[in-house]
Design an enzyme around this catalytic site. Structure first.
Site, mmCIF file in Angstrom:
data_model
loop_
_atom_site.group_PDB
_atom_site.id
_atom_site.type_symbol
_atom_site.label_atom_id
_atom_site.label_comp_id
_atom_site.label_asym_id
_atom_site.label_seq_id
_atom_site.Cartn_x
_atom_site.Cartn_y
_atom_site.Cartn_z
ATOM 1 N N HIS A 46 18.642 -31.225 27.548
ATOM 2 C CA HIS A 46 17.651 -32.209 27.097
ATOM 3 C C HIS A 46 17.409 -33.327 28.108
ATOM 4 O O HIS A 46 16.272 -33.585 28.491
ATOM 5 C CB HIS A 46 18.078 -32.786 25.749
ATOM 6 N N HIS A 73 17.314 -34.702 31.735
ATOM 7 C CA HIS A 73 17.150 -34.002 33.006
ATOM 8 C C HIS A 73 17.983 -34.669 34.101
ATOM 9 O O HIS A 73 17.470 -35.206 35.088
ATOM 10 C CB HIS A 73 15.673 -33.936 33.388
ATOM 11 N N TYR A 124 9.030 -24.134 29.180
ATOM 12 C CA TYR A 124 8.125 -25.296 29.195
ATOM 13 C C TYR A 124 6.665 -24.878 29.059
ATOM 14 O O TYR A 124 5.752 -25.560 29.516
ATOM 15 C CB TYR A 124 8.344 -26.159 30.429
ATOM 16 N N ASP A 148 17.336 -26.511 30.515
ATOM 17 C CA ASP A 148 16.038 -27.111 30.846
ATOM 18 C C ASP A 148 15.487 -26.549 32.152
ATOM 19 O O ASP A 148 15.096 -27.288 33.050
ATOM 20 C CB ASP A 148 16.184 -28.630 30.931
ATOM 21 N N ASN A 197 13.862 -28.592 22.280
ATOM 22 C CA ASN A 197 12.649 -29.185 21.719
ATOM 23 C C ASN A 197 11.374 -28.540 22.259
ATOM 24 O O ASN A 197 10.345 -28.482 21.572
ATOM 25 C CB ASN A 197 12.614 -30.697 21.977
ATOM 26 N N HIS A 217 21.434 -28.695 22.131
ATOM 27 C CA HIS A 217 20.449 -29.141 23.110
ATOM 28 C C HIS A 217 20.500 -30.650 23.338
ATOM 29 O O HIS A 217 20.618 -31.110 24.474
ATOM 30 C CB HIS A 217 19.032 -28.738 22.691
ATOM 31 N N HIS A 246 15.843 -40.177 26.467
ATOM 32 C CA HIS A 246 16.377 -39.540 25.256
ATOM 33 C C HIS A 246 17.647 -40.227 24.754
ATOM 34 O O HIS A 246 18.500 -39.600 24.130
ATOM 35 C CB HIS A 246 16.663 -38.055 25.495
#
Length: 487
Positions: free
Chosen positions: A357, A359, A200, A170, A235, A320, A330
């Site tokens: 995934h 953070h 991102y 990430d 994602n 992920h 999440h």
């Protein structure tokens, strides 16, 4: 043979002694929720005119250069780059001496559109037939705009080959991302295991989506042009944006980032496997079908049969969405994959599962929840010495910021958790043990925060009849690090 305080001892006897003197740490005996409060830089992307995204000088100069493993066993690389004005040369010149290129390989060139963005010319070139444990120099581009780089191939596949992996997830392209990347590059790690969510760019619209993919490619080039990054799609790589007319998942990612999926008999570049030094690494796609009878399910079933712990004792799985996480953000998004694959991972003695995934950072004990079904009510994970350790490293530094809310109280299965940016390293020492570190980015400084010694699930338990748990690195090293010199 191993040197032990000036004497010599056969490896097997040494390992028996080493394992029996380790103090065990029981599951749940030292759970930690860090109280550290991050004084973070703003979670905004670095401006496009910043030197972090510098465009190389020269007409049509190659940019966004990155490499990944190109075969199953580490004797090939895929070299990728972008030219913006015209396709230019699609050849890689390479050799084992600097500025002396005895070999060449020809690649393919593709491009794509995304909304009103048109990509540059994306080159992918397979360079194979390489020798293990060899430094190669390579050159791409034309004339005065050509650029030169190098990489080191891994050692031979061997159960006692030391090797160091970095783990990043990430990442994004903020100043926090830059801090993570700079600290990683000082770690001495030899290959990145990247657990998804790259640029991102999907947080932008229209032309800016592609522009932010380009800036991220230039951003990571400082590392990715010189050592392989093993890629996973997260994602943020899906980019399903019907409002912009884009409905093909992973379009940008699949055009830009090649993987050696066919070398592991995979039918899709989103899931594959590689063997590197003493590790067998399996990459899964959290956002592709994986339930029973799907292509990914069938492939993983066969790939686990191909794992040979006599050659690659360390079995590592990358995904992920984490299967276990105590963060509110999440929460339980990896539960469906856990229900499908957890028993396979336990039966195969997987050592570690890395995910992103979320953070934040979190490391579990060895636990399982395979006894649960909807009728028996046994819904809580239990200690399981046959299970993997689950590590979430979704803390690279992206613009969405940190996930600072954890479930309270801390679950029994969670060993250490903290909402900070950082990266991890896994130093495989031999077939029986590896040193693991998570390093916090503390206001721009690298701070080792969570360290532990992992014992191999296959070989570690063959070396001694005594069951062992992972031990904090500092305690272990005080007693035994002087014993680990190999001759």
């Amino acid at each position: 043979m191993l040197v032990i305080s000036g004497g010599r001892l056969p490896s097997f006897n040494f390992l028996v002694i080493l394992f029996t003197i380790v103090n065990t740490v029981g599951s749940g005996s030292s759970r930690i929720t860090s109280t550290y409060i991050r004084s973070e830089w703003p979670s905004t992307d670095i401006p496009l005119d910043d030197e972090a995204f510098a465009i190389p000088k020269g007409h049509n100069a190659p940019q966004q250069v990155h490499i990944t493993q190109g075969d199953y066993d580490g004797k090939a690389v895929i070299i990728s780059w972008v030219t913006t004005d015209e396709p230019g040369s699609n050849k890689v010149l390479y050799g084992t001496s600097e500025k002396k290129y005895d070999f060449s390989s020809k690649g393919d060139v593709v491009n794509y559109t995304f909304s009103n963005y048109s990509s540059g010319y994306i080159h992918h070139c397979l360079v194979d037939g390489l020798e293990h444990d060899t430094k190669y120099y390579y050159k791409i581009g034309d004339g005065g705009s050509s650029r030169e780089f190098w990489f080191q191939t891994p050692p031979n596949i061997d159960p006692d080959t030391p090797y160091t992996f970095g783990i990043i997830g990430d990442l994004g392209q903020t100043y926090n991302s830059l801090s993570t990347l700079q600290h990683y590059m000082q770690s001495g790690a030899q290959t990145v295991l990247f657990v998804g969510d790259l640029s991102y760019a999907d947080r932008y619209e229209f032309n800016d989506v592609g522009i932010r993919w380009d800036s991220w490619g230039r951003f990571v080039e400082r590392s990715a042009a010189f050592q392989p990054w093993i890629w996973i799609a997260g994602n943020h790589e899906i980019e399903y944006m019907p409002n912009m007319g884009e409905v093909v998942p992973f379009k940008s990612y699949l055009h830009r980032y090649a993987t050696p999926y066919m070398a592991s008999q995979s039918s899709n570049p989103l899931w594959y496997a590689v063997r590197r030094a003493s590790a067998h690494i399996i990459v899964l796609s959290s956002y592709s079908p994986f339930v029973k009878y799907t292509p990914q399910w069938r492939w993983l079933r066969e790939e686990l049969k191909r794992v040979d712990r006599e050659k690659t004792p360390w079995l590592i799985v990358l995904m992920h969405a984490p299967m276990y996480s105590s963060n509110v953000v999440h929460y339980m998004e990896g539960e469906s994959m856990r229900a499908v694959f957890e028993s396979w991972f336990i039966n195969s003695k997987v050592d570690i599962i890395f995910a992103g995934h979320v953070h934040a950072y979190e490391r579990s004990y060895r636990i399982s929840n395979t006894q649960y079904n909807i009728t028996n009510g046994d819904r809580y994970p239990i200690p399981d010495k046959s299970a993997p350790v689950y590590i979430t490293v979704g803390d690279g530094g992206n613009q969405e910021g940190l996930a600072g809310s954890f479930v309270d109280p801390q679950p029994e299965y969670s060993s250490f958790r903290e909402a900070s940016y950082g990266h991890s390293t896994l130093e495989i020492k031999n077939r029986t043990h590896a040193f693991y570190h998570w390093n916090r980015n503390d206001d721009g400084k690298k701070v080792p925060t969570d360290s532990v010694v992992f014992f191999n699930q296959y070989w570690g338990k063959q070396s001694t009849e005594e069951e062992t748990e992972e031990e904090p690195y500092q305690d272990y090293c005080k007693q035994h690090c002087h014993l680990l010199m190999r001759v």
